[in-house]
Enzyme design. Structure first.
Site, short mmCIF file in Angstrom:
data_model
loop_
_atom_site.label_atom_id
_atom_site.label_comp_id
_atom_site.label_asym_id
_atom_site.label_seq_id
_atom_site.Cartn_x
_atom_site.Cartn_y
_atom_site.Cartn_z
N HIS B 12 -6.49 0.96 12.55
CA HIS B 12 -6.26 2.29 13.15
C HIS B 12 -5.70 3.29 12.13
O HIS B 12 -4.82 4.08 12.46
CB HIS B 12 -5.38 2.18 14.40
N HIS B 59 4.12 4.67 15.41
CA HIS B 59 4.56 4.85 14.03
C HIS B 59 5.65 5.92 13.98
O HIS B 59 5.44 7.01 13.45
CB HIS B 59 3.40 5.26 13.13
N HIS B 193 -2.78 -4.38 4.10
CA HIS B 193 -2.36 -3.12 3.49
C HIS B 193 -0.85 -3.10 3.30
O HIS B 193 -0.11 -3.75 4.03
CB HIS B 193 -2.82 -1.89 4.27
N GLU B 240 0.80 -6.08 11.05
CA GLU B 240 0.20 -5.51 12.27
C GLU B 240 -0.84 -6.43 12.90
O GLU B 240 -1.15 -6.30 14.09
CB GLU B 240 -0.47 -4.15 11.96
#
Lengths: 129, 280
Positions: B12, B59, B193, B240
């Site tokens: 996302h 976030h 990431h 995540e």
């Protein structure tokens, strides 16, 4: 008994755990305040004055003024909160990531296009690729 | 009765949302990313769900450090796109499904998953980018959405096994809802990431491909992978991926891999995407 922190030997990486979150609470909440346009305007008009409204440490304030993201992270800043600072500056996530690696944004972007930073040599402090 | 028909997983990345919103999807940098979702848009047009149960993480948009829920279920009638510091994304307001959400909340809490109930919340790119990738740019979203926010910002997030078990309990909750609804469960975020520190930019293609294989074929074994392995191998933000296990736990042991896509990079991140359909 101290909690186990098996992630402390990952090189170039700070895991935002409960201890850091406690130390960085006011720094991160200052960042959160920049979600509002009028707050961003006041911050830009006088950064030091705005920072002095928050019960942050002098080290934290100096790191913000210097836009030293690695330092902010070591003082309890979390990257998703710190993102409000570089967004206020009109800068991208890729720009911020590049500055933390010490690379130019161009060199960093080129590394990502080539498949990113490899895990080899980057899993443990002192590991050879 | 309501039933879960399929699971979808996707990264996302916020820059993907910006590329869609600014009309850059056909630029050379972005075209290969969006090519991976062309099949998915056609597929979902033919398999439109009534409700998407969407596991994602906030976030620092809806939740500051004042309150950090581990699992939070959105029970509101609608959810506005969040202003993440540069104005809200120009996407439709997200319609909720308060009746099913309330039913799931009660059922999951009684199954020992202590959810936080949210009746007012804005939703950030973690939720809206997957909707844009699957549905494009409609005037209004074609189905209702139950946002399910998982803390992966403050360490420790819930374990992979906890997420997998929650998915299993979610399935029971949905199947006990007395209405004829087609429900999809989406797991979002990842893949490898790292956005912070001198190791930023880490990508681990071998880890990502292995995760995809194991999520499909041996999810319970994958669910037992400890946090440290994700952080060391897939980057600090690669954690995540535990959210994908909620989706997988809600499906049958046997699934058909209808679509699988992987691409590096989108900004700082490896993009992964799956469509899984239940098999008897």
């Amino acid at each position: 008994m101290a909690l186990a922190k098996p992630y402390l030997d990952i090189p170039g990486t700070t895991i935002f755990d409960a201890d850091l979150a406690r130390r960085g609470y006011h720094l991160n909440m200052f960042c959160m305040s920049l979600m509002k346009a009028d707050h961003r305007a006041r911050f830009k008009a006088g950064e030091r004055k705005y920072l002095d409204e928050w019960p942050m440490s002098e080290d934290q304030k100096q790191a913000v003024l210097a836009r030293d993201y690695n330092r902010m992270i070591s003082l309890g800043g979390n990257i998703y909160f710190l993102a409000k600072i570089f967004s206020t500056d009109g800068l991208s996530f890729q720009y911020a990531a590049a500055t933390m690696t010490g690379m130019s944004q161009e060199a960093y972007a080129s590394m990502m296009l080539d498949g990113g930073r490899p895990p080899e040599g980057n899993r443990y402090i002192g590991e050879k690729a | 009765m309501a039933r879960i028909t399929a699971g979808i997983a996707t990264s996302h990345v916020p820059a993907i949302g910006a590329a869609i919103d600014l009309g850059k999807t056909q630029e050379p940098y972005w075209a290969p990313v969006f090519a991976g979702y062309e099949f998915s848009k056609r597929w979902i047009a033919a398999h439109e769900p009534d409700v998407v149960f969407l596991a994602y993480n906030d976030h620092a948009s809806a939740f500051s450090l004042d309150v950090v829920p581990t699992f939070a279920i959105g029970c509101a009638e609608q959810f506005a796109p969040a202003d993440e510091g540069w104005g809200p994304r120009p996407v439709p307001t997200v319609p909720g499904h308060p009746e099913l959400a309330a039913h799931v909340a009660q059922s999951l809490i009684q199954s020992d998953f202590d959810l936080t109930v949210i009746n007012k919340m804005d939703v950030d790119h973690g939720l809206t980018v997957p909707l844009s990738l699957m549905f494009g740019q409609p005037q209004s979203w074609p189905c209702r959405v139950i946002p399910f926010a998982v803390n992966v910002v403050l360490y420790p997030p819930p374990s992979g096994l906890r997420c997998f078990r929650l998915g299993q309990a979610l399935r029971q909750a949905v199947e006990s809802f007395d209405a004829d609804l087609d429900v999809q469960v989406w797991g979002t975020g990842g893949m490898s990431h790292q956005l912070q520190g001198p190791r930023a930019g880490l990508i681990n293609k071998a880890f990502d491909q292995s995760f995809l294989d194991r999520l499909i074929a041996e999810p319970e074994a994958q669910a037992r992978m400890p946090h440290i392995d994700y952080m060391r191998e897939a980057g600090s933000e690669g954690i995540e991926l535990v959210m994908w296990l909620i989706m997988r736990g809600a499906l049958n042991a046997r699934v058909k891999t209808t679509h699988r896509f992987y691409h590096v990079p989108a900004s700082n991140t490896a993009v992964g995407h799956l469509i899984l359909e239940n098999q008897p």
